[in-house]
Design an enzyme around this catalytic site. Structure first.
Site, short mmCIF file in Angstrom:
data_model
loop_
_atom_site.label_atom_id
_atom_site.label_comp_id
_atom_site.label_asym_id
_atom_site.label_seq_id
_atom_site.Cartn_x
_atom_site.Cartn_y
_atom_site.Cartn_z
N GLU A 257 0.78 -1.13 -0.11
CA GLU A 257 -0.15 0.04 0.04
C GLU A 257 0.85 1.02 -0.03
O GLU A 257 0.54 2.17 0.69
CB GLU A 257 -1.01 -0.02 1.10
CG GLU A 257 -1.83 -1.10 1.06
CD GLU A 257 -2.81 -1.44 2.59
OE1 GLU A 257 -4.08 -1.34 2.19
OE2 GLU A 257 -2.19 -1.14 3.55
C1 ACM Z 1 -2.03 -5.53 4.21
O1 ACM Z 1 -3.27 -5.97 4.61
N1 ACM Z 1 -2.03 -4.00 3.86
C2 ACM Z 1 -0.90 -6.24 3.78
#
Ligand code: ACM
Length: 537
Positions: free
Chosen positions: A342
């Protein structure tokens, strides 16, 4: 070598013969319970179980012996004695010589049998007068005694004899894990969990043969591990957590204690420093790290994807080198997790440049890099590992690069997903995951070639949980199912059978004071199993 094996075998044979001969005389009076080893609620389900319908009479005249010169075996024997003392309040001596009150033995034997085809494999032979655990390594012996712990009933059967006897069902178990990597992740960054909390979690995981605990040690809301060369990381970055509480961090001594405690249970700790995104806490501590163009401020919310390191500064890589060096030096396991998920405000080309450089830093400090599935878009080595949580496309890229994959699909394996609409804690952006959904899927057939699957891991993110009771509510009972998904072969996994065995875990969970979610899908048992008894001729 041959001589050593012979001497060991002779010693082993003489111990067994002596005890069998000695107890022959007393057998006449013993009333034997009728048992069925294949019906005992073992989790994870062993590879092969052959019942012989009798029992080993565990009592005050039982002793544990272990191979003496095999590293770690005596400690495994002592661990078993301690756990049985806690469970049934029976003191069982370990490797005491010359005792003439011993009538039955539990022998934990280092064996070079070629049938033990992995370090964690074990064989468990339960006879009327002896229990023999064969394992190649102390790790295998440790897995074997977890099975034995589950076989010892909580209640003694006082109708069998004048003294208390805990009948252990007889037969043979041959066992070996399906996957070498069987893990859980704990996010100690969104909310901090104390060393004692982590130890309790480790104890519970080890009972179900889980062998990896991945600690998510840094995120936007907190930095949780002391780095001696960069002290503000914990002074400033460790001071907060989600919801405005006071945070916390592990000193390096605390972390070493967690690693030691886990190693005693044959569990590997994997440290994760999440980067280049999820780095707000680090950037508040040292603003030169920041690359999102804003002034970093302490953050106690639950948003993701807004932070990034500046991927072009040499000083950022010098910082990362120090962090990876200090943590690697106190981490005996082979892995270092760099996060990589992310990073929404890092340009793709910068992200690739960053992961390529960080992979080399991790390798320089002697570790194998693990990253969330996004890292496969960089030019990473086949020796690095991708943890598949969200993107099938990234997982396929990792396979094309020849990488090993840890299977953690959020829709199936995220422990922080709510069970249902009534769940007290958790999120549901990926799915609701009731206890049956958590169990009824097949990691071996989820789109990754079997030879690329390193194992299965169930991550527990902590945005909505702030203490051990809440942690246990989300983790239990689902983590017990993930232990079976990663240890037992798929032919041995079946929901209808599993849910009965899961129901039988309630007495253990209650005894351990685990605040599990009492899912209405399970007909929870409130007492331990008992046996019908028959007179032996
Ligand atoms: C995640 O759940 N951002 C790896």
């Amino acid at each position: 070598m041959f001589k050593t094996i012979c001497i060991r075998s002779l010693f082993f044979a003489s111990v067994i013969i002596a005890f069998i001969a000695c107890s022959e005389e007393k057998k006449k009076n013993i009333i034997m319970p009728l048992t069925d080893l294949s019906k005992v609620s073992l989790i994870p389900k062993p590879l092969k179980t052959t019942p012989t319908n009798s029992a080993f009479a565990l009592d005050q005249f039982t002793a544990i012996y272990t191979s003496k010169n095999a590293t770690g075996f005596e400690e495994v024997g002592k661990f078993l004695a301690e756990k049985l003392k806690n469970k049934i309040d029976l003191t069982i001596p370990v490797n005491t010589e010359g005792s003439n009150t011993v009538e039955r033995v539990i022998y934990i034997n280092q064996s070079d049998s070629t049938e033990l085809d992995s370090p964690e494999a074990y064989q468990l032979y339960i006879n009327q007068d002896s229990i023999i655990i064969n394992a190649n390594t102390s790790e295998g012996a440790f897995r074997g005694i977890q099975t034995l712990r589950q076989l010892v009933p909580l209640e003694s059967n006082d109708t069998l004899a004048l003294q208390k006897i805990w009948p252990v069902p007889s037969g043979k178990i041959i066992d070996n894990p399906n996957f070498a990597y069987r893990g859980s992740m704990l996010d100690v960054a969104r909310h901090f969990f104390s060393v004692e909390d982590v130890k309790k979690y480790i104890d519970l995981l080890a009972y179900y043969k889980i062998n990896v605990l991945h600690l998510h040690l840094s995120d936007d809301q907190g930095w949780r591990i002391e780095i001696k060369s960069w002290p503000k990381l914990t002074e400033i970055g460790g001071s907060t957590e989600v919801g405005g509480e006071s945070g916390g961090f592990y000193t390096q001594e605390d972390y070493k204690e967690i690693v030691r405690y886990a190693a005693e249970r044959y569990m590997t700790i994997i440290p994760e420093i999440d980067m280049p995104g999820h780095t707000n806490a680090a950037s508040v501590s040292y603003p030169f790290l920041n690359g999102n163009g804003k002034t970093p401020k302490l953050y106690e919310g639950m948003k993701v994807g807004f932070s990034t390191f500046d991927t072009h500064k040499d000083t950022v890589y010098a910082f990362i080198d120090d962090v990876v060096r200090e943590i690697s030096a106190i981490t005996p396991g082979p892995y270092f997790h760099v996060g990589g998920d992310e990073s929404h405000v890092t340009k793709k080309s910068d992200y690739i440049y960053f992961i390529n450089k960080v992979e080399k830093i991790v390798q320089k400090h002697g570790k194998r890099m693990i990253g969330w599935d996004e890292v496969a878009i960089a030019d990473v080595d086949a020796t690095s590992i991708s943890q598949w949580w969200a993107s099938e496309e990234n997982a396929k890229k990792a396979v094309d690069k020849g990488m090993q994959i840890i299977v953690s699909p959020a829709k199936k394996a995220y422990l922080d997903m709510e069970y249902d609409t009534l769940s007290k804690f958790g999120l549901h952006w990926a799915a609701y995951i009731p206890v049956d959904t958590a169990y009824i899927w097949t990691p071996e057939e989820y789109g990754i070639p079997l030879e690329n699957i390193l194992g299965v891991e169930a991550p527990l993110w902590s945005e909505t949980i702030s203490n051990i009771d809440e942690l246990e509510y989300l983790a239990f009972p689902r983590i017990i199912g993930y232990s079976e998904l990663s240890w037992s072969i798929k032919e041995n996994r079946n929901w209808e059978d599993y849910k009965v065995r899961l129901a039988d875990q309630a007495p253990f969970l209650d005894r351990m004071d685990v605040k599990y979610y009492p899912s209405p899908l399970i007909d929870w048992k409130k007492s331990d199993f008992t046996y019908k008894t028959i007179e032996k001729d």
